[in-house]
Design an enzyme around this catalytic site. Structure first.
Site, PDB file in Angstrom:
ATOM      1  N   LYS A  57       0.822  -1.225   0.000  1.00  0.00           N
ATOM      2  CA  LYS A  57       0.000   0.000   0.000  1.00  0.00           C
ATOM      3  C   LYS A  57       0.846   1.260   0.000  1.00  0.00           C
ATOM      4  CE  LYS A  57       0.722   1.013   4.514  1.00  0.00           C
ATOM      5  NZ  LYS A  57       1.086   2.311   5.143  1.00  0.00           N
TER       6      LYS A  57
ATOM      7  N   ASP B   6      -5.892  -0.408   4.903  1.00  0.00           N
ATOM      8  CA  ASP B   6      -4.644   0.347   5.003  1.00  0.00           C
ATOM      9  C   ASP B   6      -4.394   1.144   3.735  1.00  0.00           C
ATOM     10  OD1 ASP B   6      -2.414   1.227   6.325  1.00  0.00           O
ATOM     11  OD2 ASP B   6      -1.355  -0.689   6.293  1.00  0.00           O
TER      12      ASP B   6
ATOM     13  N   THR C 282      -3.961   5.353   3.893  1.00  0.00           N
ATOM     14  CA  THR C 282      -2.666   5.937   3.556  1.00  0.00           C
ATOM     15  C   THR C 282      -2.722   6.737   2.252  1.00  0.00           C
ATOM     16  OG1 THR C 282      -0.293   5.426   3.633  1.00  0.00           O
ATOM     17  CG2 THR C 282      -1.657   4.052   2.214  1.00  0.00           C
TER      18      THR C 282
END
Length: 336
Positions: free
Chosen positions: A194, A247, A251
Site C-alpha cells: 500500500k 490500510d 494511507t
C-alpha cells in the site's frame, strides 16, 4: 496462553508508531520499554513522559520507559519490532545476541519487503530467531490518531491460534479493536504494497488532479496489490480486509501519511532528495518501491502503477509524464 498485567513488554523502535503501540500495551502490562537509539530521546521519555519529535501533543503513561540497551528485552514477556524495514535484520541479530528466551513471542509491526532477498519482516526475524513464536500486526492505523485514542481497528496474524488469541487481547482497548487472521503473508504484503500506492496518490494530488483520479488509482491499485500479493503467498480475501484495502485507503487519503506527502511533493516539482530531507522521517514506500518492483518483475506480474512510481522515484521520469502514460496505455476490460 495469556499475558498477565504483572508482566513487561518491549517495543523495539521509539518512533511514532512504536510509541503509539506502547501506549496500547501500557493498558495491559506493568511496564513497557521502548528501545531506541537516542539517549536524549530516552531522557525525554523517562523524565518528561513525552516523545515530542514524533508525537508532540501526547503525554505518555508513566509505565512507559525508554532504553538504548537491547539487553533490557531479557525480562520481557512480549517483544514488538516497530522499526524501519532496513533496520529489521540488524535489530533481529542484535536481539538474538542478548540470549533472550526462545519462549518470548515476537510481533512484527513493520511494513515492507527487504530489497534483494524479497523477505517479509517476519521471515527475517524467523531466520535470526528461529525458535521464538512470531506474529504480525497491521492495519489502517496512523500513530497520530491511535495515540489520541481515536477509534481504530487492526489485525494480528499467526498460525498459532493460542498466540493470536492472546495477542488480540493485549492489542485491544476501548478505542483500539483488533481482529485475528492466520494469513501472515497476506497481512504483511498488504502493509508493504500500500505504501507505493500512497506515493502515487500524493503525486496525483501534487499535480493538481482531482478525487476522480485518486479513486481510480486506489481501485486499480487494489487490483495490483491483490495480483502481486497472491503471487507472493497471500490470500485474496486478506487484501479486502483491514491490512489490505483498509490500510490502502487510509494511507492514500490521509494527511498523516508520510508516503502521501512524499508523492505530493514530487508531483509539485520537488526532487526526491529535497522531500526526504525535509520530511525528516522514514517514508517506507520510497525504499520499498524498489523491492516491490523487483518482486513484481521476478514473478512476471503486471503492475503498471508500481512501475510508474518506480520510474518517477528512480529513473527520473517526470510525474506528469508517468500519469499520462498510465492513462494512455492499451485499453482493456476491467479485471481484478
Amino acid at each position: 496462553m495469556q499475558f498477565e498485567k504483572s508482566q513487561n513488554a518491549v517495543v523495539l523502535g521509539a518512533g511514532s508508531w512504536g510509541t503509539a503501540l506502547a501506549m496500547v500495551l501500557a493498558e495491559h502490562f506493568n511496564k513497557v520499554t521502548l528501545i531506541g537509539r537516542s539517549k536524549d530521546q530516552c531522557a525525554e521519555i523517562n523524565g518528561l513522559h513525552t516523545n515530542a519529535n514524533y508525537l508532540p501533543l501526547v503525554e505518555l503513561p508513566a509505565n512507559i520507559v525508554c532504553s538504548v540497551d537491547y539487553s533490557d528485552a531479557l525480562g520481557a514477556s512480549l517483544i514488538l519490532f516497530v522499526l524501519p524495514t532496513s533496520a529489521t535484520r540488524e535489530a533481529a541479530k542484535e536481539l538474538s545476541e542478548t540470549g533472550i528466551s526462545n519462549s518470548i513471542p515476537i510481533v512484527s509491526c513493520s511494513k515492507g519487503i527487504e530489497r534483494g532477498s524479497g523477505c517479509r519482516m517476519s521471515e527475517i526475524i524467523r531466520e535470526l530467531l528461529p525458535d521464538n513464536p512470531i506474529a504480525v500486526h497491521s492495519g489502517p492505523t496512523h500513530a497520530e490518531e491511535v495515540s489520541a485514542h481515536l477509534a481504530s481497528c487492526a489485525v494480528v496474524g499467526s498460525t498459532d491460534l493460542q498466540l493470536v488469541s492472546a495477542l488480540q487481547q493485549v492489542f485491544t482497548t476501548s478505542y483500539f479493536r483488533t481482529y485475528t487472521s492466520d494469513d501472515v503473508a497476506g497481512i504483511e504484503l498488504g502493509g508493504a504494497l500500500k505504501n507505493v500506492f500512497a506515493i502515487a496518490a500524493g503525486i496525483i494530488s501534487g499535480i493538481g488532479l482531482g478525487d476522480n483520479a485518486i479513486a481510480a488509482m486506489v481501485t486499480r491499485g487494489l487490483a495490483e496489490m491483490t495480483r502481486l500479493g497472491i503471487a507472493l503467498g497471500g490470500r485474496q480475501e486478506t487484501f479486502t480486509g483491514l491490512s489490505g484495502v483498509g490500510d490502502l485507503m487510509v494511507t492514500c487519503y490521509s494527511p498523516h501519511s508520510r508516503n502521501n506527502r512524499v508523492g505530493k511533493a514530487l508531483g509539485s516539482g520537488e526532487t526526491l532528495e529535497e522531500v526526504t530531507t525535509r520530511l525528516g522521517m522514514v517514508a517506507e514506500g520510497v525504499p520499498n518501491t524498489q523491492s516491490i518492483y523487483e518482486a513484481a518483475r521476478k514473478h512476471g506480474i503486471d503492475t503498471p502503477i508500481i512501475d510508474a512510481v518506480y520510474q518517477v522515484l528512480y529513473q527520473g521520469k517526470p510525474a506528469q509524464e508517468a500519469i499520462e502514460e498510465l492513462l494512455t496505455r492499451d485499453l482493456k476490460p476491467e479485471v481484478c
